[in-house]
Design a protein around this motif. Structure first.
Motif, PDB file in Angstrom:
ATOM      1  N   ARG A  17      74.394  28.009  49.974  1.00  0.00           N
ATOM      2  CA  ARG A  17      74.980  26.681  49.788  1.00  0.00           C
ATOM      3  C   ARG A  17      75.466  26.118  51.120  1.00  0.00           C
ATOM      4  NH1 ARG A  17      80.318  27.097  46.800  1.00  0.00           N
ATOM      5  NH2 ARG A  17      80.912  27.785  48.904  1.00  0.00           N
ATOM      6  N   ALA A  18      76.141  26.961  51.901  1.00  0.00           N
ATOM      7  CA  ALA A  18      76.647  26.519  53.200  1.00  0.00           C
ATOM      8  C   ALA A  18      75.500  26.211  54.156  1.00  0.00           C
ATOM      9  CB  ALA A  18      77.563  27.581  53.793  1.00  0.00           C
ATOM     10  N   ALA A  19      74.473  27.046  54.154  1.00  0.00           N
ATOM     11  CA  ALA A  19      73.323  26.818  55.031  1.00  0.00           C
ATOM     12  C   ALA A  19      72.624  25.520  54.669  1.00  0.00           C
ATOM     13  CB  ALA A  19      72.350  27.987  54.937  1.00  0.00           C
ATOM     14  N   GLN A  20      72.502  25.251  53.396  1.00  0.00           N
ATOM     15  CA  GLN A  20      71.855  24.017  52.963  1.00  0.00           C
ATOM     16  C   GLN A  20      72.648  22.794  53.428  1.00  0.00           C
ATOM     17  OE1 GLN A  20      71.599  23.411  48.719  1.00  0.00           O
ATOM     18  NE2 GLN A  20      69.856  22.026  48.919  1.00  0.00           N
ATOM     19  N   LEU A  21      73.979  22.877  53.344  1.00  0.00           N
ATOM     20  CA  LEU A  21      74.806  21.747  53.768  1.00  0.00           C
ATOM     21  C   LEU A  21      74.589  21.448  55.248  1.00  0.00           C
ATOM     22  CD1 LEU A  21      77.105  19.680  53.321  1.00  0.00           C
ATOM     23  CD2 LEU A  21      78.710  21.512  53.916  1.00  0.00           C
ATOM     24  N   TRP A  22      74.719  22.457  56.090  1.00  0.00           N
ATOM     25  CA  TRP A  22      74.649  22.240  57.535  1.00  0.00           C
ATOM     26  C   TRP A  22      73.219  22.010  58.019  1.00  0.00           C
ATOM     27  CZ3 TRP A  22      78.692  21.112  60.430  1.00  0.00           C
ATOM     28  CH2 TRP A  22      79.958  21.432  59.930  1.00  0.00           C
ATOM     29  N   GLY A  27      71.808  18.198  59.005  1.00  0.00           N
ATOM     30  CA  GLY A  27      70.623  18.063  59.847  1.00  0.00           C
ATOM     31  C   GLY A  27      70.574  18.938  61.073  1.00  0.00           C
ATOM     32  N   PHE A  28      71.455  19.935  61.175  1.00  0.00           N
ATOM     33  CA  PHE A  28      71.386  20.866  62.298  1.00  0.00           C
ATOM     34  C   PHE A  28      70.322  21.940  62.001  1.00  0.00           C
ATOM     35  CE2 PHE A  28      76.093  19.782  63.067  1.00  0.00           C
ATOM     36  CZ  PHE A  28      75.756  18.777  63.962  1.00  0.00           C
ATOM     37  N   ALA A  29      69.915  22.636  63.052  1.00  0.00           N
ATOM     38  CA  ALA A  29      68.813  23.590  62.915  1.00  0.00           C
ATOM     39  C   ALA A  29      69.323  24.998  62.636  1.00  0.00           C
ATOM     40  CB  ALA A  29      67.973  23.594  64.189  1.00  0.00           C
ATOM     41  N   GLU A  30      68.688  25.655  61.701  1.00  0.00           N
ATOM     42  CA  GLU A  30      68.913  27.085  61.517  1.00  0.00           C
ATOM     43  C   GLU A  30      68.125  27.822  62.591  1.00  0.00           C
ATOM     44  OE1 GLU A  30      67.654  30.576  58.389  1.00  0.00           O
ATOM     45  OE2 GLU A  30      68.357  28.669  57.523  1.00  0.00           O
ATOM     46  N   VAL A  31      68.813  28.632  63.394  1.00  0.00           N
ATOM     47  CA  VAL A  31      68.144  29.278  64.530  1.00  0.00           C
ATOM     48  C   VAL A  31      68.039  30.793  64.378  1.00  0.00           C
ATOM     49  CG1 VAL A  31      68.698  27.476  66.186  1.00  0.00           C
ATOM     50  CG2 VAL A  31      70.339  29.335  65.807  1.00  0.00           C
ATOM     51  N   GLY A  34      70.441  36.817  59.657  1.00  0.00           N
ATOM     52  CA  GLY A  34      70.536  38.267  59.601  1.00  0.00           C
ATOM     53  C   GLY A  34      71.185  38.701  58.313  1.00  0.00           C
ATOM     54  N   ASP A  35      71.580  39.941  58.265  1.00  0.00           N
ATOM     55  CA  ASP A  35      72.180  40.493  57.057  1.00  0.00           C
ATOM     56  C   ASP A  35      73.566  39.889  56.859  1.00  0.00           C
ATOM     57  OD1 ASP A  35      72.783  41.971  54.847  1.00  0.00           O
ATOM     58  OD2 ASP A  35      73.217  43.830  55.962  1.00  0.00           O
ATOM     59  N   GLY A  36      73.673  38.922  55.945  1.00  0.00           N
ATOM     60  CA  GLY A  36      74.961  38.320  55.617  1.00  0.00           C
ATOM     61  C   GLY A  36      75.388  37.183  56.520  1.00  0.00           C
ATOM     62  N   PHE A  37      74.479  36.648  57.300  1.00  0.00           N
ATOM     63  CA  PHE A  37      74.879  35.507  58.142  1.00  0.00           C
ATOM     64  C   PHE A  37      73.680  34.617  58.433  1.00  0.00           C
ATOM     65  CE2 PHE A  37      73.372  38.443  61.373  1.00  0.00           C
ATOM     66  CZ  PHE A  37      72.728  37.618  62.287  1.00  0.00           C
ATOM     67  N   VAL A  38      74.005  33.355  58.754  1.00  0.00           N
ATOM     68  CA  VAL A  38      73.019  32.370  59.198  1.00  0.00           C
ATOM     69  C   VAL A  38      73.620  31.636  60.385  1.00  0.00           C
ATOM     70  CG1 VAL A  38      71.781  30.233  58.633  1.00  0.00           C
ATOM     71  CG2 VAL A  38      71.984  32.057  56.924  1.00  0.00           C
ATOM     72  N   ASP A  39      72.866  31.523  61.471  1.00  0.00           N
ATOM     73  CA  ASP A  39      73.328  30.793  62.650  1.00  0.00           C
ATOM     74  C   ASP A  39      72.761  29.383  62.625  1.00  0.00           C
ATOM     75  OD1 ASP A  39      74.787  32.894  63.601  1.00  0.00           O
ATOM     76  OD2 ASP A  39      73.300  33.540  65.090  1.00  0.00           O
ATOM     77  N   ILE A  40      73.647  28.415  62.834  1.00  0.00           N
ATOM     78  CA  ILE A  40      73.284  27.003  62.835  1.00  0.00           C
ATOM     79  C   ILE A  40      73.581  26.431  64.214  1.00  0.00           C
ATOM     80  CG2 ILE A  40      73.734  24.739  61.820  1.00  0.00           C
ATOM     81  CD1 ILE A  40      72.446  26.584  59.838  1.00  0.00           C
ATOM     82  N   ASP A  41      72.573  25.869  64.846  1.00  0.00           N
ATOM     83  CA  ASP A  41      72.731  25.256  66.170  1.00  0.00           C
ATOM     84  C   ASP A  41      73.200  23.818  65.998  1.00  0.00           C
ATOM     85  OD1 ASP A  41      72.649  24.410  68.776  1.00  0.00           O
ATOM     86  OD2 ASP A  41      70.469  24.555  68.989  1.00  0.00           O
ATOM     87  N   SER A  60      88.950  23.949  59.989  1.00  0.00           N
ATOM     88  CA  SER A  60      88.755  22.512  60.166  1.00  0.00           C
ATOM     89  C   SER A  60      87.770  22.308  61.305  1.00  0.00           C
ATOM     90  CB  SER A  60      90.081  21.806  60.483  1.00  0.00           C
ATOM     91  OG  SER A  60      89.883  20.404  60.645  1.00  0.00           O
ATOM     92  N   LEU A  61      86.687  21.605  61.025  1.00  0.00           N
ATOM     93  CA  LEU A  61      85.649  21.337  62.009  1.00  0.00           C
ATOM     94  C   LEU A  61      85.542  19.833  62.219  1.00  0.00           C
ATOM     95  CD1 LEU A  61      82.964  23.777  60.581  1.00  0.00           C
ATOM     96  CD2 LEU A  61      84.419  24.176  62.560  1.00  0.00           C
ATOM     97  N   ARG A  62      85.530  19.405  63.477  1.00  0.00           N
ATOM     98  CA  ARG A  62      85.392  17.984  63.799  1.00  0.00           C
ATOM     99  C   ARG A  62      83.935  17.710  64.159  1.00  0.00           C
ATOM    100  NH1 ARG A  62      89.713  14.640  65.320  1.00  0.00           N
ATOM    101  NH2 ARG A  62      88.434  13.738  66.977  1.00  0.00           N
ATOM    102  N   LEU A  63      83.378  16.715  63.519  1.00  0.00           N
ATOM    103  CA  LEU A  63      81.971  16.385  63.671  1.00  0.00           C
ATOM    104  C   LEU A  63      81.850  14.938  64.133  1.00  0.00           C
ATOM    105  CD1 LEU A  63      79.085  17.494  63.190  1.00  0.00           C
ATOM    106  CD2 LEU A  63      79.233  16.599  60.870  1.00  0.00           C
ATOM    107  N   GLN A  64      81.406  14.734  65.377  1.00  0.00           N
ATOM    108  CA  GLN A  64      81.239  13.373  65.884  1.00  0.00           C
ATOM    109  C   GLN A  64      79.956  12.785  65.323  1.00  0.00           C
ATOM    110  OE1 GLN A  64      81.546  12.928  70.122  1.00  0.00           O
ATOM    111  NE2 GLN A  64      81.292  10.713  70.057  1.00  0.00           N
ATOM    112  N   VAL A  65      80.057  11.581  64.790  1.00  0.00           N
ATOM    113  CA  VAL A  65      78.915  10.934  64.145  1.00  0.00           C
ATOM    114  C   VAL A  65      78.812   9.496  64.636  1.00  0.00           C
ATOM    115  CG1 VAL A  65      79.102  12.386  62.084  1.00  0.00           C
ATOM    116  CG2 VAL A  65      80.316  10.202  62.166  1.00  0.00           C
TER     117      VAL A  65
END
Length: 213
Positions: A17-22, A27-31, A34-41, A60-65
């Motif tokens: 669910r989290a990977a799909q959101l990001w 619109g960020f890239a999955e790069v 691994g076992d239990g994690f996904v890295d998003i660039d 809390s994450l700040r996202l400039q748009v």
């Protein structure tokens, strides 16, 4: 030796669910995965979405748009919940905030352009100005694109005050007109004709300034 922050770890109870959101919504890239994690660039830092059985504390994450309202609506449609709707802040930003499925807050923000401030900034003046001269320059500067207006305000004010100092007089409307023209690059001075005419000023009366190198 420290090389900088490579990853920000975002715990999630639902990794897909989290990977799909990001990835799919934001619109960020999955790069990497691994076992239990996904890295998003994200373009500036990597988010490591880490699977946990239960999220113990929220982040809390700040996202400039570029468009706060549009992004806010998109995230709500994707299942996020609102914390606060888009609003302008005293820090001259537009902001909104949503919560994702793990109750992490995502702050959406962008800097306001000068045209959105709701007030005209003061001139960085140091010398004595006649009130009508100051008002004239503020109106003329309003024709400069907002992205370049702060720089133009500083440079033009400095040139005008130099002209007034050479004349040993307060800043007059004549000083403002001459400085407004000569502070601009010669190749772009043709753009000043219409703003001057809008103020009832005949550009032909200032041909020497338009030709000034």
């Amino acid at each position: 030796m420290f090389f900088g922050i490579s990853h920000l770890v975002v715990p999630t109870a639902d990794l897909e669910r989290a990977a799909q959101l990001w990835r799919d919504v934001i619109g960020f890239a999955e790069v990497h995965r691994g076992d239990g994690f996904v890295d998003i660039d994200t373009g500036s830092a990597t988010l490591r979405l880490a699977q946990v059985s239960r999220v113990e504390s929220s982040l809390s994450l700040r996202l400039q748009v570029s468009q706060v309202q549009t992004t806010y609506d998109t995230l709500l449609a994707a299942g996020c919940s609102t914390r606060y709707a888009p609003m302008k802040t005293p820090e001259l930003e537009e902001m909104a905030c949503v919560s994702d499925g793990d109750q992490h807050s995502i702050v959406l923000w962008r800097p306001l352009s000068e045209d959105e401030w709701g007030f005209v900034p003061e001139l960085p003046k140091q010398g004595e100005w006649l009130p009508e001269a100051e008002a004239l320059l503020k109106r003329l500067l309003a024709h400069v694109p907002a992205l370049f207006r702060m720089l133009a305000r500083r440079k033009t004010t400095r040139v005008i005050e130099q002209l007034a100092a050479e004349a040993k007089s307060p800043v007059t409307c004549d000083c403002v007109i001459k400085g407004y023209i000569t502070a601009s690059a010669k190749i772009t001075r043709f753009r000043l004709v219409e703003p001057l005419r809008a103020e009832g000023i005949n550009p032909d009366d200032y041909r020497a300034e338009f030709d000034y190198e």
